[in-house]
Design an enzyme around this catalytic site. Structure first.
Site, PDB file in Angstrom:
ATOM      1  N   LYS A 159      58.769  64.763  36.638  1.00 35.65           N
ATOM      2  CA  LYS A 159      58.245  64.608  37.822  1.00 35.65           C
ATOM      3  C   LYS A 159      60.404  65.645  38.064  1.00 35.65           C
ATOM      4  O   LYS A 159      60.385  66.110  39.382  1.00 35.65           O
ATOM      5  CB  LYS A 159      59.218  63.197  37.790  1.00 35.65           C
ATOM      6  CG  LYS A 159      57.946  62.339  37.410  1.00 35.65           C
ATOM      7  CD  LYS A 159      58.097  61.291  38.010  1.00 35.65           C
ATOM      8  CE  LYS A 159      59.607  60.030  37.047  1.00 35.65           C
ATOM      9  NZ  LYS A 159      59.080  59.679  35.802  1.00 35.65           N
ATOM     10  N   ARG A 217      59.333  51.883  40.400  1.00 34.04           N
ATOM     11  CA  ARG A 217      58.843  51.528  38.966  1.00 34.04           C
ATOM     12  C   ARG A 217      57.954  50.041  38.345  1.00 34.04           C
ATOM     13  O   ARG A 217      58.465  49.911  37.629  1.00 34.04           O
ATOM     14  CB  ARG A 217      59.868  51.809  38.288  1.00 34.04           C
ATOM     15  CG  ARG A 217      60.067  53.078  36.936  1.00 34.04           C
ATOM     16  CD  ARG A 217      61.949  52.929  36.759  1.00 34.04           C
ATOM     17  NE  ARG A 217      61.828  54.264  35.413  1.00 34.04           N
ATOM     18  CZ  ARG A 217      62.587  54.509  35.576  1.00 34.04           C
ATOM     19  NH1 ARG A 217      62.972  55.479  37.010  1.00 34.04           N
ATOM     20  NH2 ARG A 217      62.869  56.120  34.635  1.00 34.04           N
ATOM     21  N   ARG A 229      64.206  68.475  25.503  1.00 31.79           N
ATOM     22  CA  ARG A 229      65.984  68.321  26.981  1.00 31.79           C
ATOM     23  C   ARG A 229      66.665  68.127  26.223  1.00 31.79           C
ATOM     24  O   ARG A 229      67.354  68.624  26.480  1.00 31.79           O
ATOM     25  CB  ARG A 229      64.772  67.064  28.127  1.00 31.79           C
ATOM     26  CG  ARG A 229      65.721  67.049  28.603  1.00 31.79           C
ATOM     27  CD  ARG A 229      64.982  65.782  29.597  1.00 31.79           C
ATOM     28  NE  ARG A 229      65.249  64.544  29.461  1.00 31.79           N
ATOM     29  CZ  ARG A 229      64.596  64.074  30.677  1.00 31.79           C
ATOM     30  NH1 ARG A 229      63.763  64.196  31.174  1.00 31.79           N
ATOM     31  NH2 ARG A 229      64.825  62.690  29.790  1.00 31.79           N
ATOM     32  N   ARG A 281      72.202  62.747  28.206  1.00 34.12           N
ATOM     33  CA  ARG A 281      71.894  61.021  28.206  1.00 34.12           C
ATOM     34  C   ARG A 281      71.971  60.499  27.551  1.00 34.12           C
ATOM     35  O   ARG A 281      71.270  60.489  26.091  1.00 34.12           O
ATOM     36  CB  ARG A 281      70.481  60.974  29.104  1.00 34.12           C
ATOM     37  CG  ARG A 281      70.572  61.810  29.781  1.00 34.12           C
ATOM     38  CD  ARG A 281      69.163  61.988  30.764  1.00 34.12           C
ATOM     39  NE  ARG A 281      67.930  60.858  31.498  1.00 34.12           N
ATOM     40  CZ  ARG A 281      67.251  60.516  31.564  1.00 34.12           C
ATOM     41  NH1 ARG A 281      66.636  61.375  32.330  1.00 34.12           N
ATOM     42  NH2 ARG A 281      66.870  59.237  31.540  1.00 34.12           N
ATOM     43  N   ARG A 317      61.774  53.126  26.845  1.00 37.29           N
ATOM     44  CA  ARG A 317      61.637  53.388  28.080  1.00 37.29           C
ATOM     45  C   ARG A 317      60.103  53.285  28.505  1.00 37.29           C
ATOM     46  O   ARG A 317      60.084  53.369  29.746  1.00 37.29           O
ATOM     47  CB  ARG A 317      62.359  54.769  28.186  1.00 37.29           C
ATOM     48  CG  ARG A 317      63.753  54.462  28.584  1.00 37.29           C
ATOM     49  CD  ARG A 317      64.102  56.123  28.081  1.00 37.29           C
ATOM     50  NE  ARG A 317      64.313  57.193  29.242  1.00 37.29           N
ATOM     51  CZ  ARG A 317      64.560  58.105  29.143  1.00 37.29           C
ATOM     52  NH1 ARG A 317      65.280  58.770  28.510  1.00 37.29           N
ATOM     53  NH2 ARG A 317      63.984  59.212  29.701  1.00 37.29           N
TER      54      ARG A 317
HETATM   55  P1  AMP Z   1      65.161  58.131  35.085  1.00 38.85           P
HETATM   56  O1  AMP Z   1      66.497  59.204  35.566  1.00 38.85           O
HETATM   57  O2  AMP Z   1      64.100  58.124  35.755  1.00 38.85           O
HETATM   58  O3  AMP Z   1      64.607  58.673  33.728  1.00 38.85           O
HETATM   59  O4  AMP Z   1      65.619  56.545  34.623  1.00 38.85           O
HETATM   60  C1  AMP Z   1      66.928  56.470  34.024  1.00 38.85           C
HETATM   61  C2  AMP Z   1      67.197  55.312  33.777  1.00 38.85           C
HETATM   62  O5  AMP Z   1      67.864  53.936  34.731  1.00 38.85           O
HETATM   63  C3  AMP Z   1      65.737  54.134  33.668  1.00 38.85           C
HETATM   64  O6  AMP Z   1      65.640  54.097  32.253  1.00 38.85           O
HETATM   65  C4  AMP Z   1      66.444  52.721  33.899  1.00 38.85           C
HETATM   66  O7  AMP Z   1      67.312  52.157  32.652  1.00 38.85           O
HETATM   67  C5  AMP Z   1      67.498  53.373  35.652  1.00 38.85           C
HETATM   68  N1  AMP Z   1      66.288  53.018  36.465  1.00 38.85           N
HETATM   69  C6  AMP Z   1      65.709  54.020  37.011  1.00 38.85           C
HETATM   70  N2  AMP Z   1      65.324  53.902  37.932  1.00 38.85           N
HETATM   71  C7  AMP Z   1      65.240  53.255  38.032  1.00 38.85           C
HETATM   72  C8  AMP Z   1      64.041  52.016  38.911  1.00 38.85           C
HETATM   73  N3  AMP Z   1      63.560  51.812  39.948  1.00 38.85           N
HETATM   74  N4  AMP Z   1      64.274  50.996  38.574  1.00 38.85           N
HETATM   75  C9  AMP Z   1      64.719  50.394  37.516  1.00 38.85           C
HETATM   76  N5  AMP Z   1      65.269  50.888  36.795  1.00 38.85           N
HETATM   77  C10 AMP Z   1      65.225  52.134  37.294  1.00 38.85           C
END
Ligand code: AMP
Length: 196
Positions: free
Chosen positions: A13, A88, A127, A139, A150
């Site tokens: 994404k 999400r 990654r 990360r 996740r």
């Molecule tokens: P990402 O960078 O999109 O993989 O997000 C990393 C982490 O941020 C996720 O595993 C969640 O802990 C938190 N996070 C990001 N977006 C959301 C969302 N829309 N709802 C809840 N938690 C989120």
């Protein structure tokens, strides 16, 4: 154009969103990035989100919806945006609809990247290796245990979001297993059609 990008962690994404930013001149709003910035800055939101994020859990709908509501008020988002990592949960999708409807706006396109689950762990490992090679910090949630959580959250909480948008007739899916440039061409074709 207002776009939502759906897909499991590691689907690509972020990579595709960066290309959309370049072609359509709209900002990428990544809730993950915004939350990581809040954690790094030690803001109240960051302090609340820190441990949940590190373990691979989902931050509360309340917090995330508030962050997005504030962000789409900013000047650069007036011409549109691409949401990456949000919504999400179905509750977040409903909150987004209400948020936009309140401004007389709606989504133009929802794109889902379909990827075989078996490929995702490998992608996460790649990654990590690339991040280390660039000398950047890895990360906290890019490790096997947090990644497993996740993926589980994705299956349980986020996969139903696709159904939500499908029932509204706005969902388009594309094959995220193809080479990156081919995926980009597919995504551009979907967006050009939505724009026309
Ligand atoms: P990402 O960078 O999109 O993989 O997000 C990393 C982490 O941020 C996720 O595993 C969640 O802990 C938190 N996070 C990001 N977006 C959301 C969302 N829309 N709802 C809840 N938690 C989120």
């Amino acid at each position: 154009m207002r776009i939502v990008f759906l897909g499991p962690p590691g689907a690509g994404k972020g990579t595709q969103a960066a290309r959309i930013v370049e072609r359509y001149g709209i900002p990428q709003l990544s809730t993950g990035e915004m939350l990581r910035a809040a954690v790094a800055a030690g803001t109240p939101v960051g302090l609340e989100a820190k441990d949940v994020m590190a373990s691979g859990g989902l931050v509360s709908d309340d917090i995330v919806v508030r962050i997005v509501a504030d962000r789409i008020e900013e000047a650069d988002a007036k011409k549109g945006f691409i949401l990456d990592g949000f919504p999400r949960t179905v509750a977040q999708a409903e909150a987004l609809d209400r948020m936009l409807a309140g401004k007389g706006l709606k989504l133009d396109s929802v794109i889902e990247l379909k990827v075989d689950e078996g490929a995702l762990v490998k992608r996460m490992e790649n990654r990590v290796a690339e991040t280390i090679a660039r000398g950047e910090p890895v990360r906290k949630d890019d490790n096997p245990e947090a990644f497993r959580i996740r993926l589980e959250n994705y299956r349980e909480q986020t996969a139903p979001v696709s159904g939500y948008y499908a029932s509204k007739g706005v969902l388009k899916t594309t094959d995220g297993m193809r080479p990156i440039d081919e995926v980009t061409q597919q995504v551009f074709a979907i967006l050009d059609a939505a724009k026309a």
